[in-house]
Design a protein around this motif. Structure first.
Motif, PDB file in Angstrom:
ATOM      1  N   VAL A  72       0.835  -1.205   0.000  1.00  0.00           N
ATOM      2  CA  VAL A  72       0.000   0.000   0.000  1.00  0.00           C
ATOM      3  C   VAL A  72       0.870   1.256   0.000  1.00  0.00           C
ATOM      4  CG1 VAL A  72      -0.217   0.009   2.526  1.00  0.00           C
ATOM      5  CG2 VAL A  72      -1.942   1.163   1.118  1.00  0.00           C
ATOM      6  N   MET A  73       1.998   1.230   0.702  1.00  0.00           N
ATOM      7  CA  MET A  73       2.920   2.359   0.697  1.00  0.00           C
ATOM      8  C   MET A  73       3.529   2.555  -0.680  1.00  0.00           C
ATOM      9  SD  MET A  73       6.527   2.873   2.763  1.00  0.00           S
ATOM     10  CE  MET A  73       7.533   2.210   1.409  1.00  0.00           C
ATOM     11  N   LEU A  74       3.934   1.462  -1.301  1.00  0.00           N
ATOM     12  CA  LEU A  74       4.545   1.539  -2.629  1.00  0.00           C
ATOM     13  C   LEU A  74       3.545   2.048  -3.664  1.00  0.00           C
ATOM     14  CD1 LEU A  74       6.559  -1.814  -2.631  1.00  0.00           C
ATOM     15  CD2 LEU A  74       7.360   0.466  -2.004  1.00  0.00           C
ATOM     16  N   LYS A  75       2.299   1.648  -3.503  1.00  0.00           N
ATOM     17  CA  LYS A  75       1.251   2.094  -4.425  1.00  0.00           C
ATOM     18  C   LYS A  75       1.052   3.604  -4.334  1.00  0.00           C
ATOM     19  CE  LYS A  75      -3.717   1.441  -5.404  1.00  0.00           C
ATOM     20  NZ  LYS A  75      -3.577   1.317  -6.869  1.00  0.00           N
ATOM     21  N   GLU A  96       1.982   6.483  -7.216  1.00  0.00           N
ATOM     22  CA  GLU A  96       0.924   7.327  -7.777  1.00  0.00           C
ATOM     23  C   GLU A  96       1.132   8.806  -7.499  1.00  0.00           C
ATOM     24  OE1 GLU A  96      -2.564   5.689  -6.035  1.00  0.00           O
ATOM     25  OE2 GLU A  96      -2.714   4.010  -7.466  1.00  0.00           O
ATOM     26  N   THR A  97       1.909   9.134  -6.465  1.00  0.00           N
ATOM     27  CA  THR A  97       2.044  10.538  -6.067  1.00  0.00           C
ATOM     28  C   THR A  97       3.406  11.157  -6.362  1.00  0.00           C
ATOM     29  OG1 THR A  97       2.657   9.900  -3.797  1.00  0.00           O
ATOM     30  CG2 THR A  97       0.315  10.280  -4.251  1.00  0.00           C
ATOM     31  N   MET A  98       4.447  10.348  -6.452  1.00  0.00           N
ATOM     32  CA  MET A  98       5.780  10.895  -6.706  1.00  0.00           C
ATOM     33  C   MET A  98       5.918  11.257  -8.181  1.00  0.00           C
ATOM     34  SD  MET A  98       7.555  10.963  -3.862  1.00  0.00           S
ATOM     35  CE  MET A  98       9.254  11.031  -4.416  1.00  0.00           C
ATOM     36  N   GLU A  99       6.279  12.503  -8.441  1.00  0.00           N
ATOM     37  CA  GLU A  99       6.492  12.928  -9.828  1.00  0.00           C
ATOM     38  C   GLU A  99       7.777  12.355 -10.396  1.00  0.00           C
ATOM     39  OE1 GLU A  99       6.344  17.145 -10.066  1.00  0.00           O
ATOM     40  OE2 GLU A  99       4.266  17.302  -9.347  1.00  0.00           O
ATOM     41  N   GLU A 100       8.756  12.160  -9.531  1.00  0.00           N
ATOM     42  CA  GLU A 100      10.041  11.633  -9.973  1.00  0.00           C
ATOM     43  C   GLU A 100       9.942  10.154 -10.355  1.00  0.00           C
ATOM     44  OE1 GLU A 100      10.639  14.821  -6.875  1.00  0.00           O
ATOM     45  OE2 GLU A 100       9.442  12.982  -7.075  1.00  0.00           O
ATOM     46  N   GLY A 101      10.814   9.710 -11.205  1.00  0.00           N
ATOM     47  CA  GLY A 101      10.928   8.285 -11.482  1.00  0.00           C
ATOM     48  C   GLY A 101      11.566   7.607 -10.288  1.00  0.00           C
ATOM     49  N   GLY A 102      11.443   6.293 -10.222  1.00  0.00           N
ATOM     50  CA  GLY A 102      12.033   5.618  -9.082  1.00  0.00           C
ATOM     51  C   GLY A 102      11.970   4.113  -9.187  1.00  0.00           C
ATOM     52  N   TYR A 103      12.368   3.469  -8.105  1.00  0.00           N
ATOM     53  CA  TYR A 103      12.423   2.011  -8.043  1.00  0.00           C
ATOM     54  C   TYR A 103      11.785   1.538  -6.743  1.00  0.00           C
ATOM     55  CZ  TYR A 103      15.802   2.600 -11.782  1.00  0.00           C
ATOM     56  OH  TYR A 103      16.410   2.958 -12.960  1.00  0.00           O
ATOM     57  N   ILE A 104      10.999   0.476  -6.828  1.00  0.00           N
ATOM     58  CA  ILE A 104      10.340  -0.076  -5.656  1.00  0.00           C
ATOM     59  C   ILE A 104      10.728  -1.545  -5.498  1.00  0.00           C
ATOM     60  CG2 ILE A 104       8.380   1.516  -5.833  1.00  0.00           C
ATOM     61  CD1 ILE A 104       6.748  -0.827  -6.995  1.00  0.00           C
ATOM     62  N   SER A 105      10.821  -1.988  -4.249  1.00  0.00           N
ATOM     63  CA  SER A 105      11.108  -3.389  -3.952  1.00  0.00           C
ATOM     64  C   SER A 105       9.904  -3.987  -3.263  1.00  0.00           C
ATOM     65  CB  SER A 105      12.340  -3.506  -3.051  1.00  0.00           C
ATOM     66  OG  SER A 105      12.613  -4.863  -2.762  1.00  0.00           O
ATOM     67  N   LEU A 106       9.385  -5.062  -3.835  1.00  0.00           N
ATOM     68  CA  LEU A 106       8.150  -5.675  -3.343  1.00  0.00           C
ATOM     69  C   LEU A 106       8.426  -6.745  -2.298  1.00  0.00           C
ATOM     70  CD1 LEU A 106       6.338  -6.024  -6.759  1.00  0.00           C
ATOM     71  CD2 LEU A 106       5.863  -4.351  -5.004  1.00  0.00           C
ATOM     72  N   GLU A 107       7.620  -6.753  -1.257  1.00  0.00           N
ATOM     73  CA  GLU A 107       7.676  -7.803  -0.251  1.00  0.00           C
ATOM     74  C   GLU A 107       6.707  -8.907  -0.667  1.00  0.00           C
ATOM     75  OE1 GLU A 107       6.528  -5.696   3.235  1.00  0.00           O
ATOM     76  OE2 GLU A 107       8.545  -4.997   3.672  1.00  0.00           O
ATOM     77  N   GLU A 108       7.182 -10.133  -0.716  1.00  0.00           N
ATOM     78  CA  GLU A 108       6.331 -11.240  -1.148  1.00  0.00           C
ATOM     79  C   GLU A 108       6.836 -12.526  -0.519  1.00  0.00           C
ATOM     80  OE1 GLU A 108       3.336 -12.656  -2.121  1.00  0.00           O
ATOM     81  OE2 GLU A 108       3.417 -10.935  -3.465  1.00  0.00           O
ATOM     82  N   GLY A 147       5.856   2.058 -11.675  1.00  0.00           N
ATOM     83  CA  GLY A 147       4.862   1.922 -12.733  1.00  0.00           C
ATOM     84  C   GLY A 147       4.960   0.646 -13.521  1.00  0.00           C
ATOM     85  N   GLU A 148       5.940  -0.198 -13.215  1.00  0.00           N
ATOM     86  CA  GLU A 148       6.129  -1.434 -13.979  1.00  0.00           C
ATOM     87  C   GLU A 148       5.213  -2.559 -13.493  1.00  0.00           C
ATOM     88  OE1 GLU A 148       9.865  -4.247 -15.523  1.00  0.00           O
ATOM     89  OE2 GLU A 148      10.193  -2.607 -14.099  1.00  0.00           O
ATOM     90  N   ILE A 149       4.916  -2.573 -12.178  1.00  0.00           N
ATOM     91  CA  ILE A 149       4.127  -3.635 -11.565  1.00  0.00           C
ATOM     92  C   ILE A 149       2.744  -3.108 -11.187  1.00  0.00           C
ATOM     93  CG2 ILE A 149       3.959  -5.230  -9.610  1.00  0.00           C
ATOM     94  CD1 ILE A 149       6.075  -6.025 -11.598  1.00  0.00           C
ATOM     95  N   LEU A 150       1.731  -3.937 -11.406  1.00  0.00           N
ATOM     96  CA  LEU A 150       0.365  -3.582 -11.028  1.00  0.00           C
ATOM     97  C   LEU A 150       0.222  -3.751  -9.511  1.00  0.00           C
ATOM     98  CD1 LEU A 150      -2.346  -2.750 -12.352  1.00  0.00           C
ATOM     99  CD2 LEU A 150      -2.945  -5.187 -12.346  1.00  0.00           C
ATOM    100  N   VAL A 171       4.416 -14.956  -8.447  1.00  0.00           N
ATOM    101  CA  VAL A 171       4.108 -14.302  -9.722  1.00  0.00           C
ATOM    102  C   VAL A 171       3.223 -13.079  -9.497  1.00  0.00           C
ATOM    103  CG1 VAL A 171       2.863 -14.565 -11.905  1.00  0.00           C
ATOM    104  CG2 VAL A 171       4.389 -16.380 -11.091  1.00  0.00           C
ATOM    105  N   CYS A 172       3.586 -11.968 -10.152  1.00  0.00           N
ATOM    106  CA  CYS A 172       2.802 -10.731 -10.066  1.00  0.00           C
ATOM    107  C   CYS A 172       2.535 -10.199 -11.477  1.00  0.00           C
ATOM    108  CB  CYS A 172       3.545  -9.678  -9.257  1.00  0.00           C
ATOM    109  SG  CYS A 172       3.495  -9.958  -7.482  1.00  0.00           S
ATOM    110  N   GLU A 173       1.441  -9.472 -11.603  1.00  0.00           N
ATOM    111  CA  GLU A 173       1.063  -8.921 -12.902  1.00  0.00           C
ATOM    112  C   GLU A 173       1.716  -7.566 -13.136  1.00  0.00           C
ATOM    113  OE1 GLU A 173      -2.966  -7.938 -15.561  1.00  0.00           O
ATOM    114  OE2 GLU A 173      -3.131  -8.523 -13.446  1.00  0.00           O
ATOM    115  N   LYS A 174       2.197  -7.372 -14.359  1.00  0.00           N
ATOM    116  CA  LYS A 174       2.765  -6.091 -14.752  1.00  0.00           C
ATOM    117  C   LYS A 174       1.660  -5.201 -15.322  1.00  0.00           C
ATOM    118  CE  LYS A 174       6.730  -6.046 -16.867  1.00  0.00           C
ATOM    119  NZ  LYS A 174       7.751  -6.286 -17.904  1.00  0.00           N
ATOM    120  N   THR A 175       1.944  -3.921 -15.406  1.00  0.00           N
ATOM    121  CA  THR A 175       0.947  -2.996 -15.934  1.00  0.00           C
ATOM    122  C   THR A 175       0.691  -3.201 -17.422  1.00  0.00           C
ATOM    123  OG1 THR A 175       2.745  -1.367 -16.163  1.00  0.00           O
ATOM    124  CG2 THR A 175       1.349  -1.197 -14.211  1.00  0.00           C
TER     125      THR A 175
END
Length: 249
Positions: free
Chosen positions: A192-195, A199-211, A245-248, A224-228
């Motif tokens: 939820v934080m990554l989402k 959605e709010t950061m104007e800058e590009g960036g990288y996120i690491s998913l916990e799974e 923006g790469e991962i849904l 397995v996760c779905e991409k946008t």
């Protein structure tokens, strides 16, 4: 790659949060912040699946690396009982970590147990001359850890959900008050934080998913996760780090 690592030290650094320093040959193969280790709990058949834990710190000169994890179930409770001199069966380094890009100023955002891999990342960026600002979120004061370590690398802000320490609220409440221009951001924490950040950061960036990972090397398809774009990826091999923006989410 599998290896037996020796426990150099272990201590509880926050409420149910443990820091373990491991020693052996594996740090020589650890080059990318954001990768993870896959830990076998013990030699019994009680806990078949390994536990994925991110790498918090790498010290090649001492042949050591550090993991920070939260005790949540019987498996991690057993790991927390290990003492100095005990050994741990490790598969590592696994996954794709954060790209180390040459920028002027970056924002590093961590939530809860997503904070640890960002420490090695910030260290490496600082070595490159990049200015880092850190915003770390926790539920309560008793959950806060690594604040001083991040402060040694750059400006560091703490948010707690209950307001018992730092700024009351979430990491986004602090970020909204920062007027500094950042070249990009790096983040790790709850989905939820990554989402919200994506959605709010104007800058590009990288996120690491916990799974929850099953095998750790792309065979079991448990992560397995779905991409946008409608395609699917395995987080353990193609992640856990992805572009914003790469991962849904």
């Amino acid at each position: 790659m599998k290896n037996l690592m020796k426990v150099a030290s272990q201590e509880e650094i926050a409420d149910h949060i443990y820091e373990m320093v491991l020693e052996g040959e594996l740090p020589e193969r650890m080059d990318t912040p954001g990768q993870f280790v896959h830990v076998r709990v013990d030699d019994s058949t009680e806990h078949v699946l390994r536990r994925p834990i991110s790498i918090a710190d790498i010290d090649k000169a001492s042949s050591q690396f550090t993991i920070v994890y939260r005790v949540e179930g019987e498996g991690t409770r057993k790991i927390a009982k290990l003492k100095t001199g005990d050994t741990l069966d490790i598969l590592s380094p696994l996954g794709n970590g954060y790209p180390l890009e040459q920028n002027d100023e970056v924002l590093i955002v961590g939530g809860g147990i997503g904070v640890p891999p960002l420490y090695e990342l910030s260290k490496r960026l600082n070595q490159m001359g990049v200015t880092t600002t850190h915003v770390l979120g926790f539920n309560s004061k008793k959950d806060v850890f690594y604040e001083e370590r991040f402060k040694s690398l750059g400006r560091t802000y703490i948010a707690t959900s209950d307001g018992s320490y730092g700024t009351e609220g979430f990491v986004t409440d602090i970020i909204r008050k920062l007027n500094d221009p950042f070249d990009c951001f790096y983040a790790c924490g709850p989905k939820v934080m990554l989402k919200v950040l994506s959605e709010t950061m104007e800058e590009g960036g990288y996120i690491s998913l916990e799974e929850r990972f099953g095998c750790g090397f792309g065979v079991c398809y448990a992560c397995v996760c779905e991409k946008t774009d409608g395609n699917y990826v395995k987080l353990c091999t193609e992640g856990p780090v992805f572009k914003k923006g790469e991962i849904l989410l």
